[in-house]
Design an enzyme around this catalytic site. Structure first.
Site, mmCIF file in Angstrom:
data_model
loop_
_atom_site.group_PDB
_atom_site.id
_atom_site.type_symbol
_atom_site.label_atom_id
_atom_site.label_comp_id
_atom_site.label_asym_id
_atom_site.label_seq_id
_atom_site.Cartn_x
_atom_site.Cartn_y
_atom_site.Cartn_z
ATOM 1 N N TRP A 124 40.133 9.393 102.434
ATOM 2 C CA TRP A 124 40.918 9.865 101.295
ATOM 3 C C TRP A 124 41.526 11.224 101.644
ATOM 4 O O TRP A 124 40.818 12.125 102.093
ATOM 5 C CB TRP A 124 40.035 9.950 100.045
ATOM 6 N N TRP A 149 38.331 6.900 94.319
ATOM 7 C CA TRP A 149 38.156 6.397 92.949
ATOM 8 C C TRP A 149 36.828 6.823 92.342
ATOM 9 O O TRP A 149 36.686 6.948 91.132
ATOM 10 C CB TRP A 149 38.282 4.871 92.908
ATOM 11 N N ASN A 167 43.847 1.734 77.140
ATOM 12 C CA ASN A 167 43.681 0.970 78.387
ATOM 13 C C ASN A 167 44.852 1.144 79.350
ATOM 14 O O ASN A 167 44.657 1.342 80.553
ATOM 15 C CB ASN A 167 43.485 -0.510 78.054
ATOM 16 N N GLU A 172 40.578 -10.232 76.832
ATOM 17 C CA GLU A 172 40.056 -8.893 77.172
ATOM 18 C C GLU A 172 38.534 -8.874 77.060
ATOM 19 O O GLU A 172 37.842 -8.254 77.863
ATOM 20 C CB GLU A 172 40.651 -7.819 76.244
ATOM 21 N N TRP A 188 38.039 0.956 87.565
ATOM 22 C CA TRP A 188 38.389 1.874 88.657
ATOM 23 C C TRP A 188 38.599 1.121 89.958
ATOM 24 O O TRP A 188 39.562 1.377 90.690
ATOM 25 C CB TRP A 188 37.320 2.967 88.824
ATOM 26 N N TRP A 226 37.097 -10.284 80.101
ATOM 27 C CA TRP A 226 37.029 -9.297 81.208
ATOM 28 C C TRP A 226 35.708 -8.550 81.146
ATOM 29 O O TRP A 226 35.081 -8.249 82.162
ATOM 30 C CB TRP A 226 38.169 -8.268 81.105
HETATM 31 C C1 FAD Z 1 39.939 2.861 84.963
HETATM 32 C C2 FAD Z 1 39.385 2.137 83.753
HETATM 33 C C3 FAD Z 1 38.160 2.530 83.204
HETATM 34 C C4 FAD Z 1 37.629 1.856 82.092
HETATM 35 N N1 FAD Z 1 36.423 2.269 81.576
HETATM 36 C C5 FAD Z 1 35.880 1.604 80.530
HETATM 37 C C6 FAD Z 1 34.629 1.997 79.994
HETATM 38 O O1 FAD Z 1 33.958 2.912 80.483
HETATM 39 N N2 FAD Z 1 34.167 1.327 78.902
HETATM 40 C C7 FAD Z 1 34.858 0.284 78.350
HETATM 41 O O2 FAD Z 1 34.392 -0.282 77.360
HETATM 42 N N3 FAD Z 1 36.027 -0.111 78.867
HETATM 43 C C8 FAD Z 1 36.568 0.512 79.913
HETATM 44 N N4 FAD Z 1 37.781 0.119 80.409
HETATM 45 C C9 FAD Z 1 38.449 -1.064 79.818
HETATM 46 C C10 FAD Z 1 39.403 -0.765 78.652
HETATM 47 O O3 FAD Z 1 40.267 0.270 78.984
HETATM 48 C C11 FAD Z 1 38.676 -0.430 77.341
HETATM 49 O O4 FAD Z 1 37.685 -1.384 77.083
HETATM 50 C C12 FAD Z 1 39.660 -0.420 76.167
HETATM 51 O O5 FAD Z 1 40.661 0.541 76.372
HETATM 52 C C13 FAD Z 1 38.915 -0.112 74.876
HETATM 53 O O6 FAD Z 1 39.796 -0.060 73.796
HETATM 54 P P1 FAD Z 1 39.705 -1.101 72.604
HETATM 55 O O7 FAD Z 1 38.309 -1.194 72.112
HETATM 56 O O8 FAD Z 1 40.753 -0.746 71.636
HETATM 57 O O9 FAD Z 1 40.027 -2.455 73.356
HETATM 58 P P2 FAD Z 1 40.741 -3.797 72.908
HETATM 59 O O10 FAD Z 1 42.040 -3.858 73.603
HETATM 60 O O11 FAD Z 1 40.738 -3.974 71.439
HETATM 61 O O12 FAD Z 1 39.804 -4.905 73.592
HETATM 62 C C14 FAD Z 1 38.651 -5.443 72.929
HETATM 63 C C15 FAD Z 1 37.398 -5.198 73.737
HETATM 64 O O13 FAD Z 1 37.455 -5.904 74.972
HETATM 65 C C16 FAD Z 1 36.801 -5.158 75.992
HETATM 66 N N5 FAD Z 1 37.810 -4.838 77.029
HETATM 67 C C17 FAD Z 1 39.124 -4.652 76.851
HETATM 68 N N6 FAD Z 1 39.739 -4.454 78.035
HETATM 69 C C18 FAD Z 1 38.770 -4.511 78.961
HETATM 70 C C19 FAD Z 1 38.768 -4.385 80.388
HETATM 71 N N7 FAD Z 1 39.886 -4.174 81.090
HETATM 72 N N8 FAD Z 1 37.588 -4.476 81.035
HETATM 73 C C20 FAD Z 1 36.440 -4.710 80.360
HETATM 74 N N9 FAD Z 1 36.386 -4.843 79.015
HETATM 75 C C21 FAD Z 1 37.530 -4.753 78.340
HETATM 76 C C22 FAD Z 1 36.276 -3.878 75.340
HETATM 77 O O14 FAD Z 1 34.932 -4.084 74.984
HETATM 78 C C23 FAD Z 1 37.172 -3.757 74.112
HETATM 79 O O15 FAD Z 1 36.575 -3.050 73.067
HETATM 80 C C24 FAD Z 1 38.331 0.768 81.529
HETATM 81 C C25 FAD Z 1 39.561 0.383 82.089
HETATM 82 C C26 FAD Z 1 40.078 1.057 83.184
HETATM 83 C C27 FAD Z 1 41.398 0.623 83.761
#
Ligand code: FAD
Length: 471
Positions: free
Chosen positions: A303, A356, A338, A272, A379, A275
């Protein structure tokens, strides 16, 4: 070099900080400055914004530590391209140090500041701190940036494993801080008032101590991360995103934890984090994604959705319980799991047939962890318009998602309490129940909770034709 300035922006900490560490090594005296950027703040709709409170609280924590070393933060409000040169002149500083940012606005701003410094005959040093690998550090066989995640991740891991024992730790020995007392310090002066914002109750305790504590607490859950991460009601993800957004902890702090053990929980968590690097590289290399679809053909989509349906989505009143619960949670806490971000984004674009960009903008206003690269990436992934996005014909069925990821309706009940009385089975589609069951549940559909604003099956067909039309 006699005096250096470390300009902090989205790296609000005093440990493992590349620019600060290098400034402390290179100069006799180091100043640290933060500028409340009026160009960013003016764009925030609400002047009651918990993200601004988090910034101020992070700065307060830094200031307390600096005071122990007879130093202080320099705080300014205005356009950083003017404020930073002013600070440099006022304190007779020779060199500027900062960590690189990859957002289009920040890059333009930083280039301007760099140019002014050079015009003034002052030095500028910039560092990679915010991500683990940046720009062209991870390239494919043709020396190009990867546009598909899995091969990117494999190359990232291969590169990482060849240097794993060297996850850098940028020590910041605070001995060489400039002895300096700020009469308008963040602790003594009402900066919130100066910048025109109101304090909000803390949603999360800001700052490095809280961030590092959360990282430590997450050790209890990380073994099971692979299985638990998709179930919102469990709350077993790290919840570190708001902290990494502000740089209260470093990306290396997170990666050091992710390699402590070699099991599927740790590996999935690292994935993650990769990503995050991936989306930053994409935004840096293709800044146009901020406004346009990465795949240009999708910019031709017409759209079909309505602004009324968009409003209902924002409010959490669509008649789809998991979507509504997720949106209400976002509106009240600034956070969203997420899995739910994927569900509501897919629902907005492929069930309500709404662009989107509107959803992305709404998230940008509400999310505590808002990060342009990750938000845009998420998105465009959900809308199938981005790099390595899911194919357009893969459309999340909101009912199946609800049954699979909130099987007992725990999350739904928390955020849509009017649905509490329905059985675990009925709660995912309460409009399918008979009136007797609604009576027993104490909730009449159409009165206490809305009917679905659109039918999923018909909308699915419309979405497929809408996308197909531009292929
Ligand atoms: C539509 C959409 C919008 C999102 N907007 C954001 C946003 O504005 N800011 C944001 O930080 N994340 C965003 N994410 C990614 C992800 O949802 C969040 O990072 C995550 O939910 C944060 O929770 P956590 O810290 O418990 O993550 P954990 O599951 O503990 O993951 C650890 C870290 O990995 C990174 N991470 C995890 N998943 C992703 C991912 N898919 N893409 C990029 N980085 C990731 C984050 O920094 C996160 O803190 C988005 C995802 C989607 C589908």
């Amino acid at each position: 070099m006699k005096r250096a300035l470390c300009w902090v922006r989205r790296d609000l900490r005093l440990h493992d900080h590349y620019a600060l560490s290098e400034a402390l090594k290179s100069a006799d005296e180091v100043y640290i400055a933060f500028v409340f950027d009026n160009l960013i703040l003016d764009k925030l709709h609400s002047k009651i914004d918990p993200r601004v409170t988090m910034i101020v609280d992070s700065l307060k924590e830094m200031e307390k530590t600096l005071n122990l070393h007879s130093s202080s933060l320099i705080i300014a409000y205005g356009n950083p391209t003017e404020e930073i040169p002013k600070i440099m002149k006022e304190h007779n500083i020779d060199a500027l140090f900062f960590n690189r940012d990859y957002e289009p606005y920040a890059k333009t701003r930083d280039e301007k500041v760099q140019k002014t410094m050079l015009d003034l005959g002052l030095s500028v040093f910039t560092f990679k701190d915010h991500v683990f690998y940046e720009k062209n550090e991870i390239l494919n066989g043709s020396q190009e940036i990867y546009k598909v995640f899995t091969p990117y991740k494999n190359k990232w891991l291969e590169t990482f494993r060849s240097q794993e024992e060297h996850i850098p730790l940028y020590n910041c020995l605070l001995k060489k801080l400039a002895p300096f007392k700020n009469s308008k310090s963040i602790l003594s002066h009402n900066w919130m008032q100066v910048i025109g914002f109101q304090e909000t109750p803390a949603v999360l305790v800001a700052g490095s101590s809280a961030a590092l504590q959360r990282l430590k607490d997450f050790e209890e859950y990380i073994d099971n991360y692979k299985e638990a991460r998709d179930i919102p009601a469990l709350e077993q993800t790290s919840n570190l995103s708001s902290y990494i957004r502000l740089g209260n902890l470093s990306i290396r702090d997170m990666i050091r934890l992710s390699v402590e053990k070699d099991n599927s929980g740790y590996q999935t968590w690292l994935s993650e984090i990769i990503w995050r690097d991936f989306y930053h590289v994409i935004l840096d290399a293709y800044p146009l994604v901020e406004k346009k679809c990465f795949r240009p053909e999708y910019d031709k989509i017409k759209w079909l959705g309505s602004s009324k349906d968009f409003e209902r989505w924002c409010e959490g009143n669509t008649g789809y319980p998991l979507v509504d619960a997720a949106m209400r949670c976002l509106n009240l806490t600034g956070m969203m799991h997420n899995r739910l971000r994927m569900v509501v984004a897919s629902f907005l674009t492929k069930t309500l047939l709404i662009d989107w960009r509107l959803g992305e903008k709404y998230f940008a206003e509400k999310l505590l962890d808002y990060d342009l690269a990750a938000n845009n990436g998420g998105w465009q992934w959900s809308a199938s318009t981005g790099v390595d996005a899911q194919p357009y014909f893969r459309i999340f069925n909101p009912y199946n998602q609800s049954e699979k990821f909130d099987p007992k309706g725990i999350f739904i009940r928390q955020w849509c309490p009017e649905l509490k009385g329905f059985s675990d089975k009925s709660i995912h589609s309460p409009h399918d129940t008979e009136v007797d069951e609604q009576f027993i549940a104490g909730c009449f559909i159409g009165k206490d909770y809305p009917h679905p604003i659109v039918g999923y099956k018909q909308q699915r067909e419309r979405a497929l034709s809408m996308y197909k039309a531009v292929k």
